[in-house]
Design an enzyme around this catalytic site. Sequence first.
Site, PDB file in Angstrom:
ATOM      1  CE  LYS B  99      -4.258  -1.667   0.151  1.00 11.11           C
ATOM      2  NZ  LYS B  99      -5.148  -1.479  -1.025  1.00 11.11           N
ATOM      3  CD  GLU B 121     -10.253   4.466   0.660  1.00 16.70           C
ATOM      4  OE1 GLU B 121     -10.117   5.696   0.542  1.00 16.70           O
ATOM      5  OE2 GLU B 121      -9.553   3.638   0.041  1.00 16.70           O
ATOM      6  CB  SER B 387       0.055  -7.997  -1.486  1.00 11.44           C
ATOM      7  OG  SER B 387      -0.891  -8.772  -0.772  1.00 11.44           O
TER       8      SER B 387
END
Lengths: 271, 410
Positions: B99, B121, B387
Site C-alpha cells: 500500500k 478510507e 502483498s
Amino acid sequence: MSRDRIAECFARCRNEGRSALVGYLTAGDPDVATSEELLLALAGKVDILEIGMPFSDPMADGPVIQAASERALEAGVLIRDVFALAAKVNSTCPDTCIVLMGYANVPYALGFENFSEQAARAGVDGVLIVDIPPEEGAVCDHALRKNGLHRILLLSPTSSDTRIKLASDAASGFIYYVSLTGITGAEMGEAAAIEQQVERIRSFSSLPICVGFGVKTAEQAAKVATFADGVVIGSHFVSQIPLHCNDHNAMVTALKKTASAMRDAVRKVAV
Amino acid sequence: MIDSIYSLDISHPPDINGHFGRFGGRFAAETLMGPLKALEEAFYEAWKDETFHQKRFHLLKNYVGRATPLYHAEHLSKEVGGAQIYLKREDLTHTGAHKINNTIGQGLLAQRMGKKRVIAETGAGQHGVATATVAAMFGMQCDVYMGREDTERQAPNVFRMKLLGANVIPVDSGSATLKDALNEALRDWVASCEDTFYIIGTVAGPHPYPLMVRQFHVVIGQEARAQCLAQTGKLPDVAVACVGGGSNAMGLLHPFRDDDVRLVAVEAAGHGLESGEHAASLAAGRPGILHGNLTYLLENDEGQIQGTHSISAGLDYPGVGPELAAMLEDGQLDLDTVTDSEALEAFKTLTRSEGIIPALESSHALASGIRIAAGMNPDQTVLINLSGRGDKDMNTVFDRLHDEIEGSKA
C-alpha cells in the site's frame, strides 16, 4: 409525454411573480403506506416534487437523507414501489411535476431503457441522477430522451465556465444549482455569493435555475426566491419524519405545516 | 538516477474520460468533477516531471525499502511438487504491505498541489497506516475513515494510525465497513476539496484514481519482471495476485500484459461462492456503478450494494477496479477464487515451509498459486505477489487456529 409540465410550471410561476417550490422526500420512508400519505401531502403544496429513490450508498447525502434511505430500504421498498408512488401522486395532483432523484446504480441495475419506460408511464417528468455528470451521459441520455423525460443536471460552486456550458447543453427542464460545496443538509452559504453564481449560470443557459442544498428556514427560502427560479427543500422536509416517528398523523400534519410556511416564503417576493 | 527497469511509459491508458473499455469513468457528483479534473491534470503534469520521479524513487528506495526481493520458495516448491514458486516480497516494505507505494506517490502529489490535509478510507487498516505514515513524514494533517466494525476487528492498526498522529473516524452509516468508509471520505472531500487531498487506497473510484494508483504500484511488476529474468533467465509462466479492489494485482500484473504470461486474479470466496457470503465481485457480481466508476459489483436485483464477507478485511469490498473488469472481459485475465479455509491452509503452509508469515489477503494468492503450480512442471515458474505480512492478522488467525496449534483440550 404529452405536455411539458416543467416548462408550464416555471411559466406559471413567472406569471404569478414567484419562485417555484421544489420539495424532496425519499420514497418509502418510513414505509410505503406512510410515504404515500406524505408524498401526497407534499405534492399538494409544492410545484415540483422530487421523489428520492433509496440507495444503499448515498454518497452525496448528509445524515438526514442517508437515514431516510436506510429507513426505506429496511421497510423493504422496491423500485416498483417508487414507480407506484409516483403514479399515485401523478393521478392525484396532475399539475405537480415529478422528478425522480437518486444514484446511478438503481436505474442501471434495472436498465435505463426499462427504467425510463416505467418512469414515463408513472407520469414522471424528469430524472436527476446525482452521479451521472454530462460526460457519462451515454449510459442514460438516449433512454431518457426517447421516453420524453427531462435530464436534470447539477451545477455547483466548483463548476467552471466550461462545465456550466457542458451541463447547459446536456440538461433540460431546469438546472439544479447546489448552493454549497458539501453534502445535502449542510449549512447554507452567503445568499449574495449564491446569487452571483446563479447569475454566472444565467449567462450560459436560458434554463430555469433551482437552488438547493442547505435551505432550511423560510427566511433563507425567501431570500433565495428573490433571484432563483425555484427553491429546493430536502433535508428540512425529510427531518420531520424521525421527529414524529411514533405518530403518523402528526408526521403528515408537521410536513404540511412546514411546506405551507415554505410556500408562503417563496410567494412573498416579486421576482 | 532512476533504474532503467522502472519504465515511466503509461501503457494501456484509459480513454480521455477514464474508461477502460466499457468500465471505469467518472461517475461523480458535480462538485467533485472540478477537483477530479484538477487532480488528473496535476497527475499528468507530475508524471512528466523528472524531479517528481526522482523524489518518488528516492523515497521508494530509502524509505520504503525498494526494490523488494524476489524469493525462490524452494521448500514450498518441493512440497507442492510442481512448478517453481517465486514470491514477490512486498511484505518486506516499510509498514508491511504494498500500500505504501501508492501513498508515497499520492502524498508527493498532494504536497505538489499545496494541500495541507489528506484523508483516506481504510478497511483492514493497511492503507490507513500507509497514509498516516506518509502524512507524518510530510507533516500533513490526516483523517482516516474506517467502518466501526473494522475499527473493532483491527484495533492494533487503529492504534498505529493514532500513534502516527492521524485522526481515525469510525463510520456508523450503512454496514459500517469499508464501502461506508469510502462513502464518508467522499462526503468529507465534497466539502473540503479546496484544501484536502483524498488518497484513495485502491485502483477504483472515479478517474484518475484507477490509473494513478496503478501507475504508483507498477514498480512491483517491473521489478519482478527484471528479477525473474535475472534469476531464471526467462519470464514466469504464470503471475498470481489477490484482488479486493485490485491495487496489488494491477501493480504486479500490468507490466506483464504484453508478454506471454498467464495472469491470474484471485478473489475471496469467503464461506464459498454458493453461500452468498464472499467478496468475489468479478466471479459472482455484475456490472454496476458505485464510488465513481462502472465496474463489477456485488448487489441485489434492485441495484442495492450487498454486504460482503472474507476472513481477510483487505479483500472485503463489494466492487473491484474497473481495469480488472475490462481485462477479464477482454480475456487478458484468468479468474480464481479461494475460500477462507483454503486461504488459512496456505497461510499455514507458507509459514511452516518457508518461515514467512503472509497476510491473509496474500494467502488467497498463495492458495491459488500453489494449486496452479501443482499441475505444472518443475521447469516452469509461478510468480506470486506476497502483498503483505501477516502480523496484523494474528488476532483473526489466533481465533481460528489456536486449538489446533496449542492442542485441543477436548
